[in-house]
Design a protein around this motif. Structure first.
Motif, PDB file in Angstrom:
ATOM      1  N   ALA A 175       0.832  -1.202   0.000  1.00 52.14           N
ATOM      2  CA  ALA A 175       0.000   0.000   0.000  1.00 52.14           C
ATOM      3  C   ALA A 175       0.866   1.252   0.000  1.00 52.14           C
ATOM      4  O   ALA A 175       0.555   2.237  -0.687  1.00 52.14           O
ATOM      5  N   LEU A 176       1.964   1.229   0.758  1.00 53.63           N
ATOM      6  CA  LEU A 176       2.867   2.380   0.803  1.00 53.63           C
ATOM      7  C   LEU A 176       3.506   2.633  -0.558  1.00 53.63           C
ATOM      8  O   LEU A 176       3.618   3.787  -1.004  1.00 53.63           O
ATOM      9  N   ALA A 177       3.914   1.565  -1.232  1.00 58.69           N
ATOM     10  CA  ALA A 177       4.504   1.710  -2.568  1.00 58.69           C
ATOM     11  C   ALA A 177       3.496   2.311  -3.542  1.00 58.69           C
ATOM     12  O   ALA A 177       3.830   3.191  -4.342  1.00 58.69           O
ATOM     13  N   ALA A 178       2.245   1.837  -3.474  1.00 57.73           N
ATOM     14  CA  ALA A 178       1.198   2.389  -4.336  1.00 57.73           C
ATOM     15  C   ALA A 178       0.921   3.845  -3.986  1.00 57.73           C
ATOM     16  O   ALA A 178       0.695   4.678  -4.871  1.00 57.73           O
ATOM     17  N   LEU A 179       0.964   4.165  -2.698  1.00 57.34           N
ATOM     18  CA  LEU A 179       0.709   5.538  -2.257  1.00 57.34           C
ATOM     19  C   LEU A 179       1.753   6.501  -2.809  1.00 57.34           C
ATOM     20  O   LEU A 179       1.437   7.652  -3.141  1.00 57.34           O
ATOM     21  N   VAL A 180       2.978   6.039  -2.935  1.00 57.71           N
ATOM     22  CA  VAL A 180       4.057   6.884  -3.466  1.00 57.71           C
ATOM     23  C   VAL A 180       3.735   7.362  -4.877  1.00 57.71           C
ATOM     24  O   VAL A 180       3.888   8.540  -5.204  1.00 57.71           O
ATOM     25  N   ILE A 181       3.268   6.448  -5.734  1.00 65.60           N
ATOM     26  CA  ILE A 181       2.971   6.871  -7.102  1.00 65.60           C
ATOM     27  C   ILE A 181       1.640   7.618  -7.179  1.00 65.60           C
ATOM     28  O   ILE A 181       1.448   8.459  -8.064  1.00 65.60           O
ATOM     29  N   ILE A 182       0.724   7.317  -6.258  1.00 60.24           N
ATOM     30  CA  ILE A 182      -0.529   8.077  -6.220  1.00 60.24           C
ATOM     31  C   ILE A 182      -0.236   9.539  -5.909  1.00 60.24           C
ATOM     32  O   ILE A 182      -0.795  10.452  -6.533  1.00 60.24           O
ATOM     33  N   LEU A 183       0.667   9.783  -4.950  1.00 61.17           N
ATOM     34  CA  LEU A 183       1.055  11.151  -4.613  1.00 61.17           C
ATOM     35  C   LEU A 183       1.758  11.838  -5.774  1.00 61.17           C
ATOM     36  O   LEU A 183       1.803  13.067  -5.839  1.00 61.17           O
ATOM     37  N   ASP A 184       2.313  11.030  -6.692  1.00 54.84           N
ATOM     38  CA  ASP A 184       2.929  11.561  -7.901  1.00 54.84           C
ATOM     39  C   ASP A 184       1.906  11.721  -9.020  1.00 54.84           C
ATOM     40  O   ASP A 184       2.251  11.942 -10.172  1.00 54.84           O
ATOM     41  N   ASP A 185       0.618  11.583  -8.680  1.00 53.05           N
ATOM     42  CA  ASP A 185      -0.492  11.757  -9.609  1.00 53.05           C
ATOM     43  C   ASP A 185      -0.576  10.638 -10.643  1.00 53.05           C
ATOM     44  O   ASP A 185      -1.082  10.833 -11.752  1.00 53.05           O
ATOM     45  N   TYR A 191      -2.439   7.387 -10.891  1.00 57.52           N
ATOM     46  CA  TYR A 191      -3.474   6.584 -10.246  1.00 57.52           C
ATOM     47  C   TYR A 191      -4.606   6.304 -11.225  1.00 57.52           C
ATOM     48  O   TYR A 191      -4.660   6.871 -12.316  1.00 57.52           O
ATOM     49  N   LEU A 192      -5.496   5.424 -10.820  1.00 49.65           N
ATOM     50  CA  LEU A 192      -6.606   5.015 -11.674  1.00 49.65           C
ATOM     51  C   LEU A 192      -7.756   6.005 -11.508  1.00 49.65           C
ATOM     52  O   LEU A 192      -8.468   5.981 -10.503  1.00 49.65           O
ATOM     53  N   ASN A 193      -7.913   6.890 -12.475  1.00 52.45           N
ATOM     54  CA  ASN A 193      -8.988   7.881 -12.381  1.00 52.45           C
ATOM     55  C   ASN A 193     -10.148   7.609 -13.334  1.00 52.45           C
ATOM     56  O   ASN A 193     -11.189   8.249 -13.240  1.00 52.45           O
ATOM     57  N   THR A 194      -9.976   6.649 -14.240  1.00 50.28           N
ATOM     58  CA  THR A 194     -11.060   6.288 -15.154  1.00 50.28           C
ATOM     59  C   THR A 194     -10.943   4.838 -15.583  1.00 50.28           C
ATOM     60  O   THR A 194      -9.833   4.312 -15.727  1.00 50.28           O
ATOM     61  N   PHE A 195     -12.090   4.183 -15.765  1.00 50.34           N
ATOM     62  CA  PHE A 195     -12.134   2.843 -16.344  1.00 50.34           C
ATOM     63  C   PHE A 195     -12.429   2.919 -17.837  1.00 50.34           C
ATOM     64  O   PHE A 195     -12.664   1.895 -18.481  1.00 50.34           O
ATOM     65  N   GLY A 196     -12.443   4.131 -18.373  1.00 44.96           N
ATOM     66  CA  GLY A 196     -12.708   4.293 -19.797  1.00 44.96           C
ATOM     67  C   GLY A 196     -14.193   4.220 -20.115  1.00 44.96           C
ATOM     68  O   GLY A 196     -15.057   4.407 -19.250  1.00 44.96           O
ATOM     69  N   PHE A 197     -14.500   3.892 -21.357  1.00 45.54           N
ATOM     70  CA  PHE A 197     -15.884   3.894 -21.831  1.00 45.54           C
ATOM     71  C   PHE A 197     -16.471   2.476 -21.828  1.00 45.54           C
ATOM     72  O   PHE A 197     -17.056   2.031 -22.807  1.00 45.54           O
ATOM     73  N   VAL A 198     -16.303   1.786 -20.700  1.00 43.26           N
ATOM     74  CA  VAL A 198     -16.812   0.418 -20.600  1.00 43.26           C
ATOM     75  C   VAL A 198     -18.331   0.396 -20.436  1.00 43.26           C
ATOM     76  O   VAL A 198     -18.950  -0.672 -20.544  1.00 43.26           O
ATOM     77  N   SER A 244     -12.579  10.704  -6.528  1.00 44.40           N
ATOM     78  CA  SER A 244     -11.705  10.458  -5.385  1.00 44.40           C
ATOM     79  C   SER A 244     -11.622   8.974  -5.034  1.00 44.40           C
ATOM     80  O   SER A 244     -10.663   8.524  -4.397  1.00 44.40           O
ATOM     81  N   ALA A 245     -12.623   8.184  -5.460  1.00 44.20           N
ATOM     82  CA  ALA A 245     -12.582   6.739  -5.208  1.00 44.20           C
ATOM     83  C   ALA A 245     -11.417   6.083  -5.943  1.00 44.20           C
ATOM     84  O   ALA A 245     -10.985   4.982  -5.583  1.00 44.20           O
ATOM     85  N   GLY A 246     -10.902   6.762  -6.971  1.00 49.15           N
ATOM     86  CA  GLY A 246      -9.791   6.223  -7.740  1.00 49.15           C
ATOM     87  C   GLY A 246      -8.540   5.983  -6.909  1.00 49.15           C
ATOM     88  O   GLY A 246      -7.765   5.066  -7.184  1.00 49.15           O
ATOM     89  N   TYR A 247      -8.354   6.796  -5.861  1.00 49.71           N
ATOM     90  CA  TYR A 247      -7.184   6.607  -5.003  1.00 49.71           C
ATOM     91  C   TYR A 247      -7.263   5.263  -4.276  1.00 49.71           C
ATOM     92  O   TYR A 247      -6.295   4.498  -4.239  1.00 49.71           O
ATOM     93  N   LEU A 248      -8.430   4.988  -3.713  1.00 46.73           N
ATOM     94  CA  LEU A 248      -8.609   3.723  -2.990  1.00 46.73           C
ATOM     95  C   LEU A 248      -8.549   2.539  -3.949  1.00 46.73           C
ATOM     96  O   LEU A 248      -7.937   1.502  -3.637  1.00 46.73           O
ATOM     97  N   ILE A 249      -9.162   2.697  -5.124  1.00 44.80           N
ATOM     98  CA  ILE A 249      -9.154   1.612  -6.113  1.00 44.80           C
ATOM     99  C   ILE A 249      -7.731   1.341  -6.590  1.00 44.80           C
ATOM    100  O   ILE A 249      -7.353   0.192  -6.839  1.00 44.80           O
ATOM    101  N   THR A 250      -6.905   2.393  -6.693  1.00 48.59           N
ATOM    102  CA  THR A 250      -5.511   2.211  -7.105  1.00 48.59           C
ATOM    103  C   THR A 250      -4.737   1.423  -6.053  1.00 48.59           C
ATOM    104  O   THR A 250      -3.894   0.591  -6.393  1.00 48.59           O
ATOM    105  N   LEU A 251      -5.020   1.668  -4.780  1.00 46.99           N
ATOM    106  CA  LEU A 251      -4.383   0.875  -3.722  1.00 46.99           C
ATOM    107  C   LEU A 251      -4.731  -0.600  -3.881  1.00 46.99           C
ATOM    108  O   LEU A 251      -3.865  -1.474  -3.771  1.00 46.99           O
ATOM    109  N   PHE A 252      -6.001  -0.875  -4.166  1.00 46.72           N
ATOM    110  CA  PHE A 252      -6.434  -2.261  -4.364  1.00 46.72           C
ATOM    111  C   PHE A 252      -5.795  -2.834  -5.632  1.00 46.72           C
ATOM    112  O   PHE A 252      -5.353  -3.988  -5.639  1.00 46.72           O
ATOM    113  N   ALA A 253      -5.745  -2.029  -6.707  1.00 50.19           N
ATOM    114  CA  ALA A 253      -5.139  -2.490  -7.961  1.00 50.19           C
ATOM    115  C   ALA A 253      -3.656  -2.807  -7.764  1.00 50.19           C
ATOM    116  O   ALA A 253      -3.136  -3.777  -8.333  1.00 50.19           O
TER     117      ALA A 253
END
Length: 348
Positions: A103-113, A115-122, A132-141
């Motif tokens: 989670a810490l490793a993922a947080l490092v790149i999230i702070l660098d902007d 992160y997963l902000n879109t799932f596209g046109f699915v 803002s849910a993208g931050y939590l989803i990126t941790l899970f990803a």
């Protein structure tokens, strides 16, 4: 081509230097329990890959996969994972410290902007923005990607071969989009893996294993490349295409975890029910199992990239992906039931 040769030489030199040090300080995998290899095998494949990335970056500061991405944030992330991975290889850490480090490793790149902000046109014409849910989803990803690659590291050559195929698929995707620098970095990652594969398969030199440090670094690298490639205004692939490219490790992880939960076990419970274990129990040799899983990886990645190239909508690609995912889980369960782990069956 020169850069690829340099990366290979760095990886090979690191492997040679680390081998006696690993034996001296007991950073080795010992046989016993689920581990059926012979002798103590140095767990230095991940160290070799990590050192190759860092040293190459120091020597070639102008070469990075993405112009706008902060490569230092990525290096900090893999450094965290390398440290906890080595500790896990040495002390066999419990689950919680590993999850926190991931989670810490993922947080490092999230702070660098990154992160997963879109799932596209699915969903058709409407883009599935995550806000803002993208931050939590990126941790899970991040957790999913790291552990998916960790879980397929079960027989000689499997993790390295599957990872090389996925890097090759990403390279093709980047080249198709005109992102030559990103494609070059994927080639460099393949070259960083090659000395490990040569040693792990016993082609030349003493055998080495990747270790948890290596599988986590590789999984995180895949995540970082995919997030940069599929998110933001300069995205060059749809998120669903990225899912196709890393489909096999994800599908194997989900199938195993569903099975564990149905048995009322922890999803982190160690067992021998991964696809490679099942294929071995079906009568395939280790090399045949690696070959089958490499073909599956290439086929799934190729399917996703072909759909994108043919102009299929992201919603159609996602529907097909979920259908294939479901078929995989059903077939995996059927094979497991026909070829159960004899040790588990005897224990019952």
């Amino acid at each position: 081509m020169t850069e690829a040769i340099i990366m290979f030489c760095i990886a090979m030199t690191t492997l040679i230097i680390a081998h006696p040090l690993a034996r001296k300080y007991s950073l080795v995998d010992k046989p016993g329990g689920r581990k059926q290899h012979k002798g103590e095998i140095p767990l230095i494949g991940g160290i070799s890959v990590y050192c190759s990335i860092v040293i190459f970056h120091v020597l070639h500061l102008n070469i990075a996969p993405f112009v706008d991405a902060n490569f230092i944030a990525y290096i900090v992330g893999i450094s965290i994972l390398l440290a906890v991975g080595i500790a896990d290889d040495y002390y066999d850490l419990p689950v919680i410290p590993r999850i926190l480090a991931q989670a810490l490793a993922a947080l490092v790149i999230i702070l660098d902007d990154v992160y997963l902000n879109t799932f596209g046109f699915v969903l058709g014409e409407y883009e599935l923005l995550l806000g803002s849910a993208g931050y939590l989803i990126t941790l899970f990803a991040g957790w999913a990607a790291i552990n998916a690659f960790n879980m397929i590291d079960g027989i000689d050559g499997l993790l390295g071969s599957v990872s090389a195929v996925i890097f090759a698929a990403l390279m093709v995707a980047f080249l198709s989009a005109g992102a030559e620098q990103s494609a070059l970095w994927c080639l460099l990652m393949i070259m960083a893996l090659l000395p490990y594969l040569i040693s792990n398969l016993g082609v030349v030199g003493a055998k080495v294993f990747m270790g948890d440090a290596g599988s986590m670094v590789i999984g995180f690298t895949m995540l970082w490349l995919i997030l940069n490639a599929s998110q933001g205004s300069k995205a060059i692939m749809a998120p669903v295409t990225a899912l196709w490219i890393i489909a096999l490790p994800l599908m194997d992880m989900v199938a195993v975890m569903i099975r564990r939960l149905r048995r009322r076990q922890s999803p982190f419970h160690a067992d021998r029910d991964h696809l490679h274990h099942i294929l071995l129990r079906c009568g395939l040799s280790s090399r045949q199992t690696v070959f089958v899983m490499v073909l599956l990886t290439a086929a799934l990645a190729g399917m996703g990239m072909t759909l994108a190239k043919m102009g299929a909508t992201e919603s159609l690609s996602m529907a097909l992906y979920l259908a294939v995912f479901g078929i995989y889980v059903l077939m995996n369960n059927a094979l497991q039931q026909r070829n159960p782990d004899p040790k588990v069956h005897a224990a019952r």
